[in-house]
Design a protein around this motif. Sequence first.
Motif, PDB file in Angstrom:
ATOM      1  N   LEU A  52       0.841  -1.192   0.000  1.00 52.82           N
ATOM      2  CA  LEU A  52       0.000   0.000   0.000  1.00 52.82           C
ATOM      3  C   LEU A  52       0.876   1.242   0.000  1.00 52.82           C
ATOM      4  CD1 LEU A  52      -2.505  -1.068   2.806  1.00 52.82           C
ATOM      5  CD2 LEU A  52      -2.763  -1.398   0.344  1.00 52.82           C
ATOM      6  N   GLN A  53       0.424   2.264  -0.706  1.00 48.73           N
ATOM      7  CA  GLN A  53       1.150   3.526  -0.775  1.00 48.73           C
ATOM      8  C   GLN A  53       0.661   4.484   0.314  1.00 48.73           C
ATOM      9  OE1 GLN A  53       3.592   4.556  -2.845  1.00 48.73           O
ATOM     10  NE2 GLN A  53       3.649   2.922  -4.372  1.00 48.73           N
ATOM     11  N   ILE A  54       1.596   5.162   0.966  1.00 47.34           N
ATOM     12  CA  ILE A  54       1.303   6.227   1.923  1.00 47.34           C
ATOM     13  C   ILE A  54       1.823   7.510   1.291  1.00 47.34           C
ATOM     14  CG2 ILE A  54       1.629   7.071   4.274  1.00 47.34           C
ATOM     15  CD1 ILE A  54       2.454   4.168   5.025  1.00 47.34           C
ATOM     16  N   ALA A  55       0.936   8.292   0.680  1.00 48.27           N
ATOM     17  CA  ALA A  55       1.397   9.459  -0.076  1.00 48.27           C
ATOM     18  C   ALA A  55       0.291  10.498  -0.152  1.00 48.27           C
ATOM     19  CB  ALA A  55       1.831   9.046  -1.483  1.00 48.27           C
ATOM     20  N   VAL A  71       3.867   0.439   2.703  1.00 44.45           N
ATOM     21  CA  VAL A  71       3.833  -0.584   3.744  1.00 44.45           C
ATOM     22  C   VAL A  71       3.463  -1.889   3.060  1.00 44.45           C
ATOM     23  CG1 VAL A  71       1.436  -0.025   4.358  1.00 44.45           C
ATOM     24  CG2 VAL A  71       2.878  -1.293   5.965  1.00 44.45           C
ATOM     25  N   GLN A  72       4.216  -2.925   3.364  1.00 41.25           N
ATOM     26  CA  GLN A  72       3.969  -4.270   2.850  1.00 41.25           C
ATOM     27  C   GLN A  72       3.432  -5.126   3.993  1.00 41.25           C
ATOM     28  OE1 GLN A  72       7.940  -5.188   1.551  1.00 41.25           O
ATOM     29  NE2 GLN A  72       7.586  -4.387  -0.503  1.00 41.25           N
ATOM     30  N   LEU A  73       2.476  -6.014   3.679  1.00 38.06           N
ATOM     31  CA  LEU A  73       1.842  -6.812   4.720  1.00 38.06           C
ATOM     32  C   LEU A  73       1.766  -8.275   4.318  1.00 38.06           C
ATOM     33  CD1 LEU A  73      -0.108  -3.987   4.269  1.00 38.06           C
ATOM     34  CD2 LEU A  73      -0.870  -4.778   6.498  1.00 38.06           C
ATOM     35  N   CYS A  74       1.971  -9.143   5.291  1.00 36.70           N
ATOM     36  CA  CYS A  74       1.712 -10.562   5.149  1.00 36.70           C
ATOM     37  C   CYS A  74       1.593 -11.140   6.558  1.00 36.70           C
ATOM     38  CB  CYS A  74       2.796 -11.270   4.345  1.00 36.70           C
ATOM     39  SG  CYS A  74       4.432 -11.254   5.091  1.00 36.70           S
ATOM     40  N   TYR A  75       1.167 -12.399   6.652  1.00 36.76           N
ATOM     41  CA  TYR A  75       0.965 -12.989   7.972  1.00 36.76           C
ATOM     42  C   TYR A  75       1.403 -14.437   7.976  1.00 36.76           C
ATOM     43  CZ  TYR A  75      -3.110 -15.795   6.584  1.00 36.76           C
ATOM     44  OH  TYR A  75      -3.931 -16.730   6.006  1.00 36.76           O
ATOM     45  N   ASN A  76       1.654 -14.961   9.178  1.00 37.36           N
ATOM     46  CA  ASN A  76       1.840 -16.388   9.375  1.00 37.36           C
ATOM     47  C   ASN A  76       0.941 -16.829  10.525  1.00 37.36           C
ATOM     48  OD1 ASN A  76       3.282 -15.749  11.788  1.00 37.36           O
ATOM     49  ND2 ASN A  76       5.198 -15.588  10.614  1.00 37.36           N
ATOM     50  N   GLN A  77       1.151 -18.000  11.054  1.00 34.74           N
ATOM     51  CA  GLN A  77       0.231 -18.525  12.055  1.00 34.74           C
ATOM     52  C   GLN A  77       0.322 -17.810  13.394  1.00 34.74           C
ATOM     53  OE1 GLN A  77      -1.621 -20.198   9.539  1.00 34.74           O
ATOM     54  NE2 GLN A  77      -2.253 -21.062  11.499  1.00 34.74           N
ATOM     55  N   ASN A  81       2.951  -9.344   9.915  1.00 34.44           N
ATOM     56  CA  ASN A  81       4.210  -8.686   9.596  1.00 34.44           C
ATOM     57  C   ASN A  81       3.970  -7.506   8.663  1.00 34.44           C
ATOM     58  OD1 ASN A  81       5.756 -10.557  11.078  1.00 34.44           O
ATOM     59  ND2 ASN A  81       5.751 -11.974   9.358  1.00 34.44           N
ATOM     60  N   MET A  82       4.636  -6.403   8.943  1.00 33.85           N
ATOM     61  CA  MET A  82       4.593  -5.218   8.098  1.00 33.85           C
ATOM     62  C   MET A  82       6.019  -4.729   7.857  1.00 33.85           C
ATOM     63  SD  MET A  82       1.553  -2.934   9.809  1.00 33.85           S
ATOM     64  CE  MET A  82       0.010  -3.678  10.320  1.00 33.85           C
ATOM     65  N   LYS A  83       6.233  -4.222   6.661  1.00 30.21           N
ATOM     66  CA  LYS A  83       7.498  -3.556   6.371  1.00 30.21           C
ATOM     67  C   LYS A  83       7.198  -2.162   5.834  1.00 30.21           C
ATOM     68  CE  LYS A  83      11.951  -3.869   4.025  1.00 30.21           C
ATOM     69  NZ  LYS A  83      12.802  -4.644   3.095  1.00 30.21           N
ATOM     70  N   PHE A  84       7.567  -1.147   6.623  1.00 26.90           N
ATOM     71  CA  PHE A  84       7.423   0.244   6.215  1.00 26.90           C
ATOM     72  C   PHE A  84       8.696   0.676   5.481  1.00 26.90           C
ATOM     73  CE2 PHE A  84       4.622  -0.081   9.891  1.00 26.90           C
ATOM     74  CZ  PHE A  84       3.509   0.644   9.488  1.00 26.90           C
ATOM     75  N   VAL A  85       8.535   1.333   4.340  1.00 22.38           N
ATOM     76  CA  VAL A  85       9.677   1.856   3.592  1.00 22.38           C
ATOM     77  C   VAL A  85       9.371   3.303   3.225  1.00 22.38           C
ATOM     78  CG1 VAL A  85      11.145   1.631   1.564  1.00 22.38           C
ATOM     79  CG2 VAL A  85      10.210  -0.427   2.657  1.00 22.38           C
ATOM     80  N   ALA A  86      10.168   4.232   3.721  1.00 24.18           N
ATOM     81  CA  ALA A  86       9.999   5.661   3.448  1.00 24.18           C
ATOM     82  C   ALA A  86      11.056   6.111   2.453  1.00 24.18           C
ATOM     83  CB  ALA A  86      10.118   6.463   4.732  1.00 24.18           C
ATOM     84  N   SER A  87      10.633   6.826   1.420  1.00 26.36           N
ATOM     85  CA  SER A  87      11.564   7.397   0.458  1.00 26.36           C
ATOM     86  C   SER A  87      11.513   8.917   0.532  1.00 26.36           C
ATOM     87  CB  SER A  87      11.226   6.924  -0.960  1.00 26.36           C
ATOM     88  OG  SER A  87       9.929   7.351  -1.323  1.00 26.36           O
ATOM     89  N   GLY A  88      12.521   9.561  -0.049  1.00 24.72           N
ATOM     90  CA  GLY A  88      12.561  11.013  -0.063  1.00 24.72           C
ATOM     91  C   GLY A  88      12.595  11.640   1.310  1.00 24.72           C
TER      92      GLY A  88
END
Length: 251
Positions: A52-55, A71-77, A81-88
């Motif tokens: 998803l884009q945060i902009a 932000v990237q999302l996925c899950y396990n049992q 899990n999320m991965k935030f990546v900020a540019s600029g």
Amino acid sequence: MRIAGAVAVVLGTLISASTGSSLAAQYGCSNPNTYRITKCGTESEWNPILTLQIATDLVSEPQFNFPPATVQLCYNQTNLNMKFVASGEPSYYVNSTLGHNDNIWAYTVMETFLQTGTDDPSNYLEFEVAPNGVTYSSFVYNPSLVRAAGAPFGHFFVPVYDNGNQGAFIGISANTNTNPAAKTWSSQVSFPLSLFNVNSPEGTFWRMNFFRTVMVQDNTQNWVQHYGAWNAPNVVSFHIVPCFGRFLFDW
């Protein structure tokens, strides 16, 4: 916190649509879609994932071109899990004297608000992480759903463990890295599903929103905070619950 306006771009799979609430329409953030969050696979192989884009550019300050983040999302049992990546990133400006659950939201952070279910939640987890790895985690009580003036509103803080690990008391982890040369920073965050009373994650529905704040200096060298979101209301507040998106943990 202040925020206004939104641009929402999704790199992922839509699975269904439902009727948006009248409050969401009132606050300019109607998004009736439900988005699929899939399993992470192995720890080193996150795909397939939802991105998803945060902009968002502030309506009140249109001259500021808000830098994008994802932000990237996925899950396990056991974890979401999320991965935030900020540019600029313009400054990486933080207050180095602040620790866990201090007011890091007044500086550079990325955030998520989340809770299980399909209805607009009156309580939800607020999580924030700064470029220096300091975190903030609390459950928010917001029965008006819009942080209405005079209505009850409060935070129930999630403390650190005795050894000082950020959020270790309930198993929240955040691995944060910066790359000033590239003007980027990222944080990979894991939330235990047991925190939300979820034992069998497949088929569960969630409500979430995602935010970023950046700090820049104005022409008088004062620090000014700017705000961005994934699905943002048309008022200057992050705590507009009807703007939380709808998600399904897919099989």
